[in-house]
Design an enzyme around this catalytic site. Structure first.
Site, PDB file in Angstrom:
ATOM      1  N   CYS A   2       0.712  -1.274  -0.012  1.00 41.52           N
ATOM      2  CA  CYS A   2      -0.110  -0.115   0.121  1.00 41.52           C
ATOM      3  C   CYS A   2       0.758   1.069  -0.048  1.00 41.52           C
ATOM      4  O   CYS A   2       2.111   1.358   0.772  1.00 41.52           O
ATOM      5  CB  CYS A   2      -1.096   0.093   1.069  1.00 41.52           C
ATOM      6  SG  CYS A   2      -2.105  -1.435   1.345  1.00 41.52           S
ATOM      7  N   ARG A  30       3.641  -0.196  -5.137  1.00 41.02           N
ATOM      8  CA  ARG A  30       3.200  -0.640  -3.869  1.00 41.02           C
ATOM      9  C   ARG A  30       2.107  -1.383  -3.704  1.00 41.02           C
ATOM     10  O   ARG A  30       1.630  -2.067  -2.717  1.00 41.02           O
ATOM     11  CB  ARG A  30       3.497   0.272  -2.768  1.00 41.02           C
ATOM     12  CG  ARG A  30       4.856   1.088  -2.622  1.00 41.02           C
ATOM     13  CD  ARG A  30       4.785   2.008  -1.596  1.00 41.02           C
ATOM     14  NE  ARG A  30       4.820   1.584  -0.217  1.00 41.02           N
ATOM     15  CZ  ARG A  30       5.550   1.044   0.751  1.00 41.02           C
ATOM     16  NH1 ARG A  30       6.832   1.307   0.311  1.00 41.02           N
ATOM     17  NH2 ARG A  30       5.541   0.767   1.702  1.00 41.02           N
ATOM     18  N   TRP A  77      -2.893  -2.811  -1.794  1.00 42.96           N
ATOM     19  CA  TRP A  77      -2.637  -3.873  -1.881  1.00 42.96           C
ATOM     20  C   TRP A  77      -3.312  -4.812  -0.643  1.00 42.96           C
ATOM     21  O   TRP A  77      -3.228  -4.580   0.519  1.00 42.96           O
ATOM     22  CB  TRP A  77      -1.189  -4.334  -1.794  1.00 42.96           C
ATOM     23  CG  TRP A  77      -0.917  -5.710  -2.249  1.00 42.96           C
ATOM     24  CD1 TRP A  77      -0.657  -6.139  -3.449  1.00 42.96           C
ATOM     25  CD2 TRP A  77      -0.452  -6.974  -1.620  1.00 42.96           C
ATOM     26  NE1 TRP A  77      -0.283  -7.603  -3.477  1.00 42.96           N
ATOM     27  CE2 TRP A  77      -0.465  -8.040  -2.279  1.00 42.96           C
ATOM     28  CE3 TRP A  77      -0.819  -7.111  -0.010  1.00 42.96           C
ATOM     29  CZ2 TRP A  77      -0.107  -9.263  -1.717  1.00 42.96           C
ATOM     30  CZ3 TRP A  77      -0.279  -8.162   0.637  1.00 42.96           C
ATOM     31  CH2 TRP A  77      -0.218  -9.472  -0.296  1.00 42.96           C
ATOM     32  N   ASN A 103      -1.699   1.726   6.197  1.00 41.54           N
ATOM     33  CA  ASN A 103      -0.977   0.559   5.319  1.00 41.54           C
ATOM     34  C   ASN A 103      -0.539  -0.191   6.560  1.00 41.54           C
ATOM     35  O   ASN A 103      -0.214   0.181   7.507  1.00 41.54           O
ATOM     36  CB  ASN A 103       0.375   1.271   4.694  1.00 41.54           C
ATOM     37  CG  ASN A 103       1.395   0.112   4.049  1.00 41.54           C
ATOM     38  OD1 ASN A 103       0.972  -1.060   4.202  1.00 41.54           O
ATOM     39  ND2 ASN A 103       2.540   0.720   3.970  1.00 41.54           N
ATOM     40  N   GLY A 104      -0.702  -1.687   6.252  1.00 41.35           N
ATOM     41  CA  GLY A 104      -0.365  -2.461   7.541  1.00 41.35           C
ATOM     42  C   GLY A 104      -1.381  -3.341   7.833  1.00 41.35           C
ATOM     43  O   GLY A 104      -2.470  -3.429   7.095  1.00 41.35           O
ATOM     44  N   GLU A 473      16.047 -17.510 -10.128  1.00 38.79           N
ATOM     45  CA  GLU A 473      15.728 -16.262 -10.449  1.00 38.79           C
ATOM     46  C   GLU A 473      15.250 -15.913 -11.831  1.00 38.79           C
ATOM     47  O   GLU A 473      14.140 -15.626 -12.059  1.00 38.79           O
ATOM     48  CB  GLU A 473      16.911 -15.432 -10.395  1.00 38.79           C
ATOM     49  CG  GLU A 473      16.906 -13.916 -10.580  1.00 38.79           C
ATOM     50  CD  GLU A 473      15.687 -13.196  -9.645  1.00 38.79           C
ATOM     51  OE1 GLU A 473      15.151 -13.760  -8.646  1.00 38.79           O
ATOM     52  OE2 GLU A 473      15.300 -12.090  -9.951  1.00 38.79           O
ATOM     53  N   LYS A 477      11.320 -14.708 -12.392  1.00 43.76           N
ATOM     54  CA  LYS A 477      11.086 -13.443 -13.392  1.00 43.76           C
ATOM     55  C   LYS A 477      10.149 -13.905 -14.518  1.00 43.76           C
ATOM     56  O   LYS A 477       8.955 -13.103 -14.711  1.00 43.76           O
ATOM     57  CB  LYS A 477      12.497 -12.944 -14.113  1.00 43.76           C
ATOM     58  CG  LYS A 477      13.339 -11.861 -13.661  1.00 43.76           C
ATOM     59  CD  LYS A 477      12.852 -10.893 -12.685  1.00 43.76           C
ATOM     60  CE  LYS A 477      12.417 -11.322 -11.497  1.00 43.76           C
ATOM     61  NZ  LYS A 477      12.930 -10.744 -10.170  1.00 43.76           N
ATOM     62  N   GLU A 480       6.617 -14.339 -12.628  1.00 39.60           N
ATOM     63  CA  GLU A 480       5.677 -13.188 -12.313  1.00 39.60           C
ATOM     64  C   GLU A 480       5.383 -12.350 -13.254  1.00 39.60           C
ATOM     65  O   GLU A 480       4.308 -11.449 -13.012  1.00 39.60           O
ATOM     66  CB  GLU A 480       6.765 -12.601 -11.080  1.00 39.60           C
ATOM     67  CG  GLU A 480       7.982 -11.873 -11.464  1.00 39.60           C
ATOM     68  CD  GLU A 480       8.613 -11.276 -10.506  1.00 39.60           C
ATOM     69  OE1 GLU A 480       9.947 -11.274 -10.126  1.00 39.60           O
ATOM     70  OE2 GLU A 480       7.834 -10.793  -9.358  1.00 39.60           O
ATOM     71  N   HIS A 496      15.992 -36.265 -11.559  1.00 41.51           N
ATOM     72  CA  HIS A 496      15.282 -36.943 -10.240  1.00 41.51           C
ATOM     73  C   HIS A 496      13.865 -36.815 -10.384  1.00 41.51           C
ATOM     74  O   HIS A 496      13.213 -36.631  -9.322  1.00 41.51           O
ATOM     75  CB  HIS A 496      15.952 -36.607  -9.320  1.00 41.51           C
ATOM     76  CG  HIS A 496      17.327 -36.804  -9.009  1.00 41.51           C
ATOM     77  ND1 HIS A 496      17.648 -38.206  -8.665  1.00 41.51           N
ATOM     78  CD2 HIS A 496      18.514 -36.084  -9.176  1.00 41.51           C
ATOM     79  CE1 HIS A 496      19.015 -38.345  -8.823  1.00 41.51           C
ATOM     80  NE2 HIS A 496      19.494 -36.976  -8.941  1.00 41.51           N
ATOM     81  N   LYS A 595       5.377  -4.465  -4.665  1.00 42.08           N
ATOM     82  CA  LYS A 595       6.497  -4.290  -4.475  1.00 42.08           C
ATOM     83  C   LYS A 595       7.239  -4.540  -3.160  1.00 42.08           C
ATOM     84  O   LYS A 595       8.486  -5.099  -3.026  1.00 42.08           O
ATOM     85  CB  LYS A 595       7.127  -2.667  -4.986  1.00 42.08           C
ATOM     86  CG  LYS A 595       8.665  -2.422  -5.214  1.00 42.08           C
ATOM     87  CD  LYS A 595       9.056  -3.077  -6.038  1.00 42.08           C
ATOM     88  CE  LYS A 595      10.619  -2.952  -6.371  1.00 42.08           C
ATOM     89  NZ  LYS A 595      11.316  -3.833  -7.274  1.00 42.08           N
TER      90      LYS A 595
HETATM   91  C1  F6R Z   1      10.455 -10.588  -7.343  1.00 41.66           C
HETATM   92  C2  F6R Z   1      10.518  -9.823  -6.024  1.00 41.66           C
HETATM   93  C3  F6R Z   1      10.334 -10.424  -4.788  1.00 41.66           C
HETATM   94  C4  F6R Z   1      10.980  -9.728  -3.714  1.00 41.66           C
HETATM   95  C5  F6R Z   1      10.588 -10.059  -2.298  1.00 41.66           C
HETATM   96  C6  F6R Z   1      11.488  -9.662  -0.997  1.00 41.66           C
HETATM   97  O1  F6R Z   1      10.782 -10.059  -8.492  1.00 41.66           O
HETATM   98  O2  F6R Z   1      10.669  -8.583  -6.299  1.00 41.66           O
HETATM   99  O3  F6R Z   1      10.342 -11.841  -4.946  1.00 41.66           O
HETATM  100  O4  F6R Z   1      12.287  -9.916  -3.998  1.00 41.66           O
HETATM  101  O5  F6R Z   1       9.419  -9.881  -2.137  1.00 41.66           O
HETATM  102  O6  F6R Z   1      11.359  -8.306  -1.395  1.00 41.66           O
HETATM  103  P1  F6R Z   1      12.557  -7.418  -0.571  1.00 41.66           P
HETATM  104  O7  F6R Z   1      13.935  -7.675  -1.383  1.00 41.66           O
HETATM  105  O8  F6R Z   1      12.284  -6.030  -0.613  1.00 41.66           O
HETATM  106  O9  F6R Z   1      12.904  -7.805   0.889  1.00 41.66           O
END
Ligand code: F6R
Length: 600
Positions: A2, A30, A77, A103-104, A473, A477, A480, A496, A595
């Site tokens: 948020c 956010r 969010w 937020n929270g 990773e 990517k 997502e 396996h 984010k």
């Molecule tokens: C994927 C992504 C998330 C963050 C995860 C941790 O692209 O951005 O998987 O890496 O939510 O976020 P941080 O790094 O802010 O703790």
């Protein structure tokens, strides 16, 4: 999660509605389940809408609200209650005098709600937030002034919150913070409030970060910060290095693509002043006070966890006992931790609830804690004993790209600080990575590969050693931002079980660099999938003969495995980007994601 924005304009300042809507647009990463604004003068006007900010923009008339100087806004969010107009913030008291954004999570909201309902209050939403305006309204009804009513309401709350509130007719924004970020901006044309600096960085770079337990009163020319009892607390004014241009797209179609292309400069920024090639040393004065030779544990989530796996592997090559844990599993894994342990939280935002929780547990067990983060004065930075900034600059795209690369380099530096001294060759190799990333960006065939495989049934990624986190990773990517099935595996694990999934419609991306034993083994795994008709995309420096078994090659410069993992990842970022682009996905704001994940 948020985003919150608030503004009190000075005479000759901007219209609040413009500052708030533009600020929300900078914070939409956010959360984008719904958005809303409240302008409290001359009478309270609240507009909100489910969906992205653009839906709100259609319902708000900037012209009708022009000339008003006070406002708050929110981009959501969802945690409590579905994404809907009713559940969108701001929420109001029954009389419509008070508007609140939050937020929270208010953990004791059910009890507060039951008490208010029993007192005859009718709720309009399913949110935990709505208790707050009703509590403020309750105290206003009993004769409290707005500030007192806000303070008394906040005193009831348990849980995590960043809250902003306005009261009809008042030219003040009230704010409170507990376990959720809030920053005040002090400008020439007014005072700003936001969850994060990009919301107002075009107006001012002078900021004051609120701390847990702070209550702030924002007026046109000042921000007064107190504790919940009203005792003044001093929060220093700092100057932030980000400028507004950093937070814009600069001609790229998406922030993600811009941020992928920013990697050479963000990596240079990460290294700047930290490598002394003449002396042959790594210089991290912020870590000088760490005198540690015990075990090291990394805690992190998502992409940052992949960086943590990389960091742990790098430290183990120096003989250090280092392991990476998923922050959300750290407690239930019952990881042995004590005062001899260094626990490193890797977190871009510095606000990820799971990571903060794991760091707090480690702190309680007596461990030394270190935050490796991108966000100055974030919760992780403030709570940990030590902080190493990755200096990637603002990352707006929800999918982490440049921050992953900067985490990799920052953790490589950390390994030299805590493990073996670097050799000159190793320092030169680190120094050269930003330029090699530039080469990859200029020569990549990722778009053509994406075009070939845009209709695939699934995407698999394999690698060993430093390339194993890159495989994870690459898959993250891909899933997502394309919403397609993708999995990353340690290359040796394919046989396996996952091999059963492999068909001619499932490309396998294999990261193979160098010509050593690791490369030879991965090539063996490549042959296994090739024999089952799966198309193979090799991400390689051309040193081995993997290209013979591959249908496509994404080339990277020949460097050591550590550097190669940074370069290979850039190729995979671009493949995911172009597949998502061809599919017309919402690349910067993928569905269901946010984010900064501030709930456990
Ligand atoms: C994927 C992504 C998330 C963050 C995860 C941790 O692209 O951005 O998987 O890496 O939510 O976020 P941080 O790094 O802010 O703790």
């Amino acid at each position: 999660m948020c985003g919150i924005v608030g503004y009190v304009g000075a005479t000759g300042g901007n219209d609040a509605i413009d500052v708030v809507l533009d600020g929300l647009s900078a914070l939409e990463y956010r959360g984008y389940d719904s958005a809303g604004v409240a302008i409290p003068t001359p009478e309270m006007t609240v507009s909100k809408a489910a969906g992205e900010l653009s839906a709100l923009e259609e319902t708000v008339s900037r012209d009708e609200l022009a000339g008003e100087s006070v406002g708050i806004g929110h981009t959501r969010w969802s945690t409590h209650g579905a994404p809907s107009d009713d559940n969108a913030h701001p929420h109001c008291d029954e009389a419509g005098r008070v508007a609140v954004v939050h937020n929270g999570i208010i953990e004791n909201y059910q009890r507060l709600r039951d008490d208010l309902v029993e007192a005859g209050v009718a709720f309009r939403s399913e949110t935990d937030t709505e208790v707050v305006p009703h509590l403020i309204g309750h105290y206003l009804d009993r004769g409290a002034d707005p500030e007192e009513a806000f303070r008394l309401a906040v005193d009831h709350l348990e849980g995590s919150y960043a809250i902003a509130a306005v009261v009809e007719g008042s030219e003040t924004v009230y704010a409170a913070r507990q376990d959720s970020p809030l920053v005040v901006g002090l400008g020439d044309h007014g005072t700003y409030l936001a969850s994060d600096v990009p919301a107002f960085v075009e107006h001012t770079d002078r900021v004051r970060y609120l701390e847990d337990g702070d209550i702030a009163r924002l007026s046109a020319d000042s921000a007064v910060v107190t504790d919940v009892e009203g005792r003044p607390v001093d929060r220093p004014t700092e100057t932030v290095a980000w400028d507004a241009e950093d937070a814009e797209k600069s001609g790229y179609d998406h922030y993600m693509l811009k941020e992928i292309h920013e990697q050479p400069s963000s990596l240079r920024q990460c290294l700047r002043g930290r490598i002394d090639e003449l002396e042959g040393t790594v210089d991290l004065p912020e870590l000088e006070a760490i005198d540690h030779d015990g075990p090291i544990q990394f805690v992190a989530c998502g992409t940052s966890y992949h960086a943590a796996l990389f960091g742990a592997e790098r430290l183990r090559t120096s003989g250090v006992d280092a392991h990476a844990f998923l922050a959300s599993e750290y407690a239930s894994d019952r990881v042995p931790v004590d005062e001899d342990t260094l626990v490193v939280g890797v977190t871009q935002s510095g606000e990820t609830a799971d990571t903060l929780r794991a760091l707090r547990e480690a702190d309680r067990a007596g461990a030394t804690t270190l935050a490796v983060t991108n966000t100055v004065a974030s919760s992780a930075a403030r709570e940990c004993d030590h902080t190493l900034y990755i200096r990637a600059g603002p990352e707006i795209g929800v999918a982490a790209t440049k921050t992953f690369a900067s985490q990799q380099l920052a953790l490589a530096l950390l390994a030299f600080e805590l493990g073996d001294e670097p050799t000159r060759g190793e320092l030169e190799a680190l120094r050269d990575i930003p330029g090699q990333v530039q080469t990859v960006l200029e020569t990549t065939d990722a778009r053509a590969v994406a075009e070939t495989f845009v209709d695939a049934d699934a995407y698999f990624f394999v690698g060993r050693g430093y390339h194993y986190p890159v495989a994870l990773e690459g898959a993250l990517k891909m899933k997502e931002i394309t919403y397609r099935h993708a999995e990353g595996f340690a290359a040796g694990e394919l046989k396996h079980g996952p091999l059963a999934l492999v068909t001619e419609r499932t490309p396998v991306f294999a990261v193979v660099t160098g010509d050593g034993e690791t490369a030879r083994k991965t090539i063996g795994n490549v042959k296994e999938v090739e024999a089952r008709d799966a198309p193979v995309v090799a991400i390689t420096d051309g040193t081995s003969d993997v290209a013979r078994y591959a249908d496509h090659v994404l080339e990277i410069p020949a460097v050591d495995d550590l550097g190669a993992s940074v370069l290979a990842n850039v190729q995979l970022q671009l493949v995911a980007y172009w597949v998502a682009n061809l599919l017309g996905r919402s690349i910067d704001k993928p569905r269901n994601l946010a984010k900064s994940v501030t709930v456990e």
